[in-house]
Design an enzyme around this catalytic site. Structure first.
Site, short mmCIF file in Angstrom:
data_model
loop_
_atom_site.label_atom_id
_atom_site.label_comp_id
_atom_site.label_asym_id
_atom_site.label_seq_id
_atom_site.Cartn_x
_atom_site.Cartn_y
_atom_site.Cartn_z
N GLY A 1 4.08 4.00 3.40
CA GLY A 1 4.42 5.32 2.86
C GLY A 1 5.20 6.12 3.87
CE LYS B 1 17.89 -4.89 -16.97
NZ LYS B 1 18.13 -3.58 -17.62
CB CYS C 1 3.59 0.32 7.07
SG CYS C 1 4.71 -1.03 7.42
CE1 TYR C 2 0.05 7.86 5.54
CE2 TYR C 2 -1.47 6.68 4.10
CZ TYR C 2 -1.08 7.85 4.73
OH TYR C 2 -1.82 8.99 4.57
CG ASP D 1 15.99 -2.80 -20.29
OD1 ASP D 1 16.01 -3.97 -19.85
OD2 ASP D 1 16.24 -1.81 -19.59
CG HIS E 1 7.79 -2.75 4.74
ND1 HIS E 1 7.05 -2.05 3.82
CD2 HIS E 1 8.22 -1.84 5.64
CE1 HIS E 1 7.02 -0.78 4.15
NE2 HIS E 1 7.73 -0.62 5.25
CD GLU F 1 6.66 -4.49 1.15
OE1 GLU F 1 5.95 -5.24 1.85
OE2 GLU F 1 6.71 -3.26 1.33
#
Ligand code: XMP
Length: 504
Positions: A51, A360, A79-80, A221, A164, A166
């Site tokens: 964050g 998506k 992290c945070y 979509d 991170h 990710e």
């Protein structure tokens, strides 16, 4: 579907990528706000995200740690999230001397599940300014080259990492996440086929015997949404608003495309209304507001005010962006499925958004599972305000015609030469400045066009595509020869950020 792996959102721009990665590994995962933690009953594992705030700030986001411990499942702080866990276990956090941002190297210190099989010196992506002082008994699992601990374990099942996993810049990020997930308790499997059945059930339940109205645009979509409603067998009208800001021949193509899957759509030609309303307006946000409001007016004029149920193709990232307190994404541009009239209907329980749990790429997979043809599911995204956002300044029919003709050449060539599917999105935008050139033996004074082609994951960030020079040359020549009103073609090499994908 039940018991997702819970990702607690402390506002990092990358948080939704964590959820996405977990689903890519085949496990169901969802994002929660910190205050929602006590409502989560039996998550297989919990991840506390990064964050933008510091745990040292007054009012910094917090969690109910007693509840977290009572869940008795593995927890990973990123992290945070790692700093917060460190505080909870009795350590301290102090402001660092430098802000660590960007690449660093990881040196796993000790074996153990988290860094199992992770090589030495792999790149990690760090983003923090505070450093942890660990409570006694904390195991250090990994350090960076400066000897700063970047992987910690405080207790059985409680891990923290100061980078991170990710993001793609962390070389072994997927492996580290997978390692962590290997100790999750009975994670729920995520497969699009079974998710499709879950969604069909959900649609039938939410709709009951009400009549549904669904706006379609030809985009991925709304096409997948229409196919889902169709497959669910609920009573639906499909409305397509031609706002005059579409690509060349799009209205006809969209009608034909739906007919092939057995869906009849009603097209409303409102192009004149849109162009009249936009006349003289050059401000990007005003243009978006005009288009958004008019779309809603035209739509409700056609379907009547007493719509029983409106179906929208809102995706998970849109929901997250509107819900995340730390996110600025929702305020950068006005999003048109969040306008007042629709929000009123929503408050009355008259809006369904069955795709609101999907990313998506997952929507594309769902479309395939529903039998939509590849050109439909593989279609590049197209913005709601259409070509207006590719025509900076005032929109005129003359400019739109130039954009349409150039866009058609560019897109057709991308398809022909096999580049279309590796590109997230590509288009031509008109630069509203005329420049001097020569055509035949005559001086000409005409518009410049900018071509843009980007790769992206969910449009949060984007890289420009390194299309071959020969290819760009061919596109440019064709446009300069065939599109009246253009004497200059440029290729946009801006990343997002700072440039957005669209021009406005
Ligand atoms: P930007 O330009 O913000 O675009 O980098 C990110 C992605 O969103 C699309 N986009 C929109 N889609 N309604 C939409 O449905 C909109 O108002 C809108 N504005 C941008 C854009 O095409 C890109 O894929």
């Amino acid at each position: 579907m039940e018991n997702p792996i819970a990702v607690i959102d402390f506002g990092s721009q990358y948080t939704q990528l964590i959820v996405r990665r977990i689903r890519e590994f085949g496990y169901f995962s969802k994002l929660y706000q910190p205050e929602e933690l006590p409502t989560i009953e039996a998550p297989p594992a919990v991840i506390l995200s990064g964050g933008p705030r510091s745990t040292l700030e007054p009012g910094a986001p917090d969690i109910d740690f007693d509840y977290l411990r009572s869940l008795d499942v593995p927890v990973l702080g990123v992290c945070y999230g790692m700093q917060l866990l460190n505080l909870k276990f009795g350590g301290t956090v102090a402001p660092g001397h430098t802000r660590e941002y960007g690449p660093a190297a990881l040196l796993p210190v000790e074996g153990g599940v988290l860094f199992d099989g992770v090589r030495d010196h792999s790149q990690i992506w760090m983003s923090h300014s505070d450093t942890c002082k660990m409570p006694e008994g904390t195991k250090i699992l990994g350090e960076n080259l400066d000897g700063i601990p970047v992987g910690l374990q405080w207790a059985e099942g409680f891990y923290g990492i100061q980078f991170h996993p990710e993001v793609s810049h962390t070389d072994e990020g997927k492996k580290i996440l997978k390692n962590f997930l290997s100790i999750a308790k009975n994670p729920t499997e995520f497969r699009i086929e079974s998710f499709k059945d879950h969604l069909i059930e959900r649609v039938r339940e939410e709709v009951g015997d009400r009549k549904v109205v669904c706006g379609v645009s030809g985009g991925v979509d709304s096409s997948v949404l229409a196919a889902l409603l169709h497959e669910s067998g609920v009573d639906t009208r499909y409305i397509f608003v031609d706002n005059g800001l579409l690509r060349k021949d799009e209205a006809k193509e969209v009608e034909a495309q739906f007919r092939t899957v057995g869906i009849e759509i009603e097209t409303i030609d409102a192009s004149k209304r849109f162009l009249d309303a936009l006349a003289g307006e050059g401000d990007p946000e005003q243009k978006r507001r005009i288009i958004g409001r008019l779309f809603v007016d035209v739509f409700f004029d056609a379907v009547g005010k007493d719509v029983e149920l409106l179906a929208q193709g809102t995706l998970y990232p849109d929901v997250i962006e509107s819900a995340t307190s730390g996110s600025i994404a929702s305020t950068i541009k006005t999003h048109h499925n969040r306008v007042d009239r629709i929000m009123e209907l929503k408050a009355q329980g008259r809006v369904i958004e069955p795709l609101d749990e999907l990313f998506k790429d997952e929507v594309r997979d769902l479309g395939r599972a529903l039998g939509l043809p590849e050109p439909v599911v593989g279609r590049h995204p197209f913005p709601g305000p259409g070509l207006a956002v590719r025509c900076p300044g005032e929109v005129t029919e003359e400019k739109l015609e130039i954009i349409r003709n150039a866009d058609k050449i560019f897109i057709n060539l991308l398809r022909e030469k096999g580049h279309y599917d590796r590109v997230w999105q590509a288009y031509a935008a008109l630069i509203p400045t005329k420049t001097v050139g020569v055509k035949g033996d005559e001086r000409c004074y005409e518009y410049a066009l900018s071509l843009r082609a980007v790769t992206s994951e969910d449009a949060m960030t984007a890289e420009w595509v390194h299309l071959p020079y020969e290819f760009l040359g061919e596109v440019s020549n064709r446009i300069l020869n065939e599109v009246a009103g253009v004497n200059r073609v440029l290729y946009d090499i801006s990343t997002k950020p700072p440039a957005s994908i669209e021009w406005e």
